[in-house]
Write a protein that holds these residues in place. Structure first.
Motif, short mmCIF file in Angstrom:
data_model
loop_
_atom_site.label_atom_id
_atom_site.label_comp_id
_atom_site.label_asym_id
_atom_site.label_seq_id
_atom_site.Cartn_x
_atom_site.Cartn_y
_atom_site.Cartn_z
N ILE A 241 0.86 -1.18 0.00
CA ILE A 241 0.00 0.00 0.00
C ILE A 241 0.89 1.24 0.00
O ILE A 241 1.81 1.35 0.82
CB ILE A 241 -0.95 0.03 1.22
N LEU A 242 0.64 2.15 -0.91
CA LEU A 242 1.38 3.40 -0.99
C LEU A 242 0.47 4.51 -0.48
O LEU A 242 -0.58 4.80 -1.06
CB LEU A 242 1.81 3.69 -2.43
N ASP A 243 0.88 5.14 0.62
CA ASP A 243 0.10 6.18 1.27
C ASP A 243 0.65 7.53 0.85
O ASP A 243 1.76 7.91 1.21
CB ASP A 243 0.18 6.00 2.79
N THR A 244 -0.14 8.28 0.07
CA THR A 244 0.32 9.55 -0.50
C THR A 244 -0.22 10.77 0.23
O THR A 244 0.06 11.90 -0.18
CB THR A 244 -0.10 9.65 -1.98
N VAL A 245 -0.97 10.58 1.29
CA VAL A 245 -1.67 11.69 1.95
C VAL A 245 -0.70 12.50 2.80
O VAL A 245 0.01 11.95 3.65
CB VAL A 245 -2.83 11.17 2.81
N ALA A 246 -0.71 13.82 2.60
CA ALA A 246 0.20 14.71 3.32
C ALA A 246 -0.51 15.39 4.49
O ALA A 246 -0.32 16.58 4.75
CB ALA A 246 0.78 15.75 2.37
N ALA A 247 -1.33 14.64 5.19
CA ALA A 247 -2.02 15.15 6.37
C ALA A 247 -2.06 14.04 7.41
O ALA A 247 -2.04 12.84 7.09
CB ALA A 247 -3.45 15.58 6.02
N GLN A 248 -2.10 14.43 8.66
CA GLN A 248 -2.12 13.47 9.76
C GLN A 248 -3.33 12.56 9.66
O GLN A 248 -4.44 13.03 9.46
CB GLN A 248 -2.15 14.26 11.08
N HIS A 249 -3.12 11.23 9.79
CA HIS A 249 -4.25 10.30 9.78
C HIS A 249 -3.85 8.97 10.41
O HIS A 249 -2.67 8.73 10.71
CB HIS A 249 -4.78 10.08 8.36
N ASN A 250 -4.84 8.12 10.58
CA ASN A 250 -4.67 6.83 11.24
C ASN A 250 -4.04 5.81 10.28
O ASN A 250 -4.64 5.48 9.25
CB ASN A 250 -6.03 6.33 11.75
N LEU A 251 -2.87 5.30 10.62
CA LEU A 251 -2.19 4.32 9.76
C LEU A 251 -2.65 2.90 10.03
O LEU A 251 -2.50 2.03 9.17
CB LEU A 251 -0.68 4.42 9.96
N ASP A 252 -3.21 2.63 11.23
CA ASP A 252 -3.57 1.26 11.59
C ASP A 252 -4.61 0.66 10.66
O ASP A 252 -4.58 -0.54 10.37
CB ASP A 252 -4.08 1.21 13.03
N GLN A 253 -5.55 1.49 10.16
CA GLN A 253 -6.58 0.91 9.30
C GLN A 253 -6.00 0.38 8.00
O GLN A 253 -6.55 -0.55 7.39
CB GLN A 253 -7.67 1.94 9.01
N TYR A 254 -4.85 0.92 7.58
CA TYR A 254 -4.21 0.42 6.36
C TYR A 254 -3.24 -0.72 6.66
O TYR A 254 -3.14 -1.67 5.88
CB TYR A 254 -3.49 1.57 5.64
N LEU A 255 -2.55 -0.66 7.79
CA LEU A 255 -1.68 -1.78 8.17
C LEU A 255 -2.48 -3.08 8.29
O LEU A 255 -2.01 -4.15 7.90
CB LEU A 255 -0.98 -1.47 9.49
N ALA A 256 -3.70 -2.98 8.79
CA ALA A 256 -4.54 -4.18 8.98
C ALA A 256 -4.96 -4.79 7.66
O ALA A 256 -5.39 -5.95 7.62
CB ALA A 256 -5.77 -3.82 9.81
N LEU A 257 -4.83 -4.05 6.57
CA LEU A 257 -5.22 -4.57 5.26
C LEU A 257 -4.12 -5.37 4.59
O LEU A 257 -4.35 -6.05 3.59
CB LEU A 257 -5.63 -3.41 4.34
N LEU A 258 -2.90 -5.30 5.14
CA LEU A 258 -1.76 -5.98 4.51
C LEU A 258 -1.73 -7.47 4.83
O LEU A 258 -2.10 -7.90 5.92
CB LEU A 258 -0.46 -5.36 5.01
N LYS A 259 -1.27 -8.24 3.86
CA LYS A 259 -0.97 -9.65 4.08
C LYS A 259 0.23 -9.78 5.02
O LYS A 259 0.89 -8.79 5.35
CB LYS A 259 -0.59 -10.32 2.75
N ARG A 260 0.54 -11.01 5.38
CA ARG A 260 1.82 -11.26 6.05
C ARG A 260 2.94 -10.78 5.14
O ARG A 260 2.93 -11.00 3.92
CB ARG A 260 1.99 -12.75 6.32
N ASP A 261 3.91 -10.07 5.71
CA ASP A 261 5.07 -9.53 4.99
C ASP A 261 4.72 -8.39 4.04
O ASP A 261 5.55 -7.99 3.21
CB ASP A 261 5.82 -10.63 4.23
N GLY A 262 3.51 -7.86 4.16
CA GLY A 262 3.15 -6.71 3.33
C GLY A 262 3.79 -5.43 3.85
O GLY A 262 4.24 -5.34 4.99
N THR A 263 3.80 -4.40 3.00
CA THR A 263 4.44 -3.14 3.35
C THR A 263 3.49 -1.97 3.11
O THR A 263 2.85 -1.88 2.06
CB THR A 263 5.71 -2.91 2.51
N LEU A 264 3.43 -1.09 4.10
CA LEU A 264 2.77 0.21 3.95
C LEU A 264 3.86 1.25 3.84
O LEU A 264 4.68 1.41 4.75
CB LEU A 264 1.87 0.51 5.16
N CYS A 265 3.91 1.94 2.71
CA CYS A 265 4.97 2.92 2.46
C CYS A 265 4.38 4.32 2.44
O CYS A 265 3.41 4.60 1.73
CB CYS A 265 5.65 2.62 1.13
#
Length: 373
Positions: A241-265
């Protein structure tokens, strides 16, 4: 020295205004460029408003530069007068450290950025692309394909490489499910690249009005990130998942979407830190939270060549130089599809007429005035 003209932020609180300053004369390794177009990046606002608390005024923003070569130094062989060229976020680096030798100049501890950065040659601060000419060492000048819309190429020099580089680094391609958070200047390029690389692309946005556009740009699916039921359907399913938002927000909702060994960048830089994510979201599926910074010169040229081959450019709104302050206001409201680009050829006419000050303050005059004040 040669005289240049542009628009500058004189302090964090007033609108950008006409400004004159000096550029160095081209040396043997330099390219003198007449600037035709310059993209408007959200980081221009951050620095003009001193939101990152490191700005030195006056600031001439702009690091998405497209122009024509006016002159080349005696040691320059890659560029000829009249060629279309680009300049991105960097104009110099040490050239000798591990990062530079690895063609990752953006990570060099002595990188000179295109504006608001100490210039090793002149001893002054660098001034960017909201101006009519620029002088750049040939190592940091990029070749631009003539068949593309030059104005629409400009944002590739930052928004393009900022999204291309992490997608390449994490080897996004066919058979992968990739998320893109946000459909702005960065996000719309991420969707285009991930689609071109063959991935299944899911766009996350808070705006239902962006669904049709996201699909036009290459998204296979759009998820409204405020809808918990839509998010739940995608739990543990993303490779990247590539997070392009330049404002403060909750990262956990996107981390939970990753498979094992997935990356949120993360590639957006907010003016306030994100809330700390849950450690459990990382360790129980060996997920990674990472960041990425633009790309090196070699990779940026690779990206430009890829775009030329696949006819990929940014979706832009072309504006006059005099409209830059209104464009800043619209960007803060996310009211742009999807990148403003300044037509620098409008600079002189609007600096002289159109209600602007008849006398353009110089850098020396401004420094003297600030010393008194």
């Amino acid at each position: 020295m040669m005289k240049a003209h542009g628009y500058a932020a004189y302090n964090p609180h007033t609108p950008l205004a006409p400004f004159s300053f000096d550029r160095r004369q081209p040396g043997s390794d330099d390219v003198l460029i007449k600037i035709l177009y310059c993209g408007v990046c959200h980081s221009d606002i951050h620095q003009a408003r001193d939101e990152w608390q490191g700005s030195t005024f006056p600031i001439v923003p702009g690091h998405e530069i497209i122009g024509k070569v006016l002159e080349v130094g005696s040691s320059v062989s890659r560029f000829k007068v009249g060629a279309s060229v680009g300049v991105g976020c960097m104009v110099d680096s040490c050239g000798t450290c591990h990062d530079c030798q690895d063609h990752q100049e953006q990570f060099c501890n002595h990188t000179v950025f295109t504006y608001n950065s100490p210039d090793k040659i002149t001893g002054t601060m660098t001034y960017g692309g909201y101006s009519d000419v620029i002088v750049v060492n040939q190592r940091f000048v990029l070749q631009i394909a003539e068949h593309l819309d030059l104005a629409a190429v400009a944002p590739l020099l930052c928004a393009g490489i900022t999204t291309y580089s992490p997608l390449r680094h994490w080897q996004v391609g066919k058979g992968q499910k990739v998320g893109v958070v946000g459909l702005g200047g960065l996000g719309h390029m991420a969707v285009k690249f991930a689609h071109a690389f063959g991935a299944k692309v899911v766009l996350f946005t808070t705006s239902p009005s962006k669904i049709a556009d996201a699909k036009r740009l290459g998204a296979d699916e759009v998820v409204i990130s405020k809808n918990s039921e839509e998010l739940q359907k995608h739990q543990q399913s993303f490779d990247f998942i590539l997070d392009t938002v330049a404002a403060q927000h909750n990262l956990d909702q996107y981390l939970a979407l990753l498979k094992r060994d997935g990356t949120l960048c993360l590639v957006g830089v907010p003016d306030q830190p994100h809330p700390s994510p849950s450690v459990g979201n990382l360790i129980f599926k060996r997920r990674a939270l990472a960041g990425s910074l633009i790309g090196g010169i070699r990779e940026t040229q690779e990206m430009l060549d890829f775009c030329a081959e696949h006819n990929i450019v940014s979706d832009i709104e072309l504006i006059d130089m005099a409209d830059i302050n209104h464009a800043f206001e619209r960007m803060l409201k996310s009211d742009v599809k999807y990148r403003f680009v300044i037509d620098i050829q409008t600079l002189n006419q609007h600096s002289i007429s159109g209600g602007q000050p008849a006398s353009i303050p110089s850098a020396a005059e401004l420094k003297a005035a600030n010393a008194v004040g």
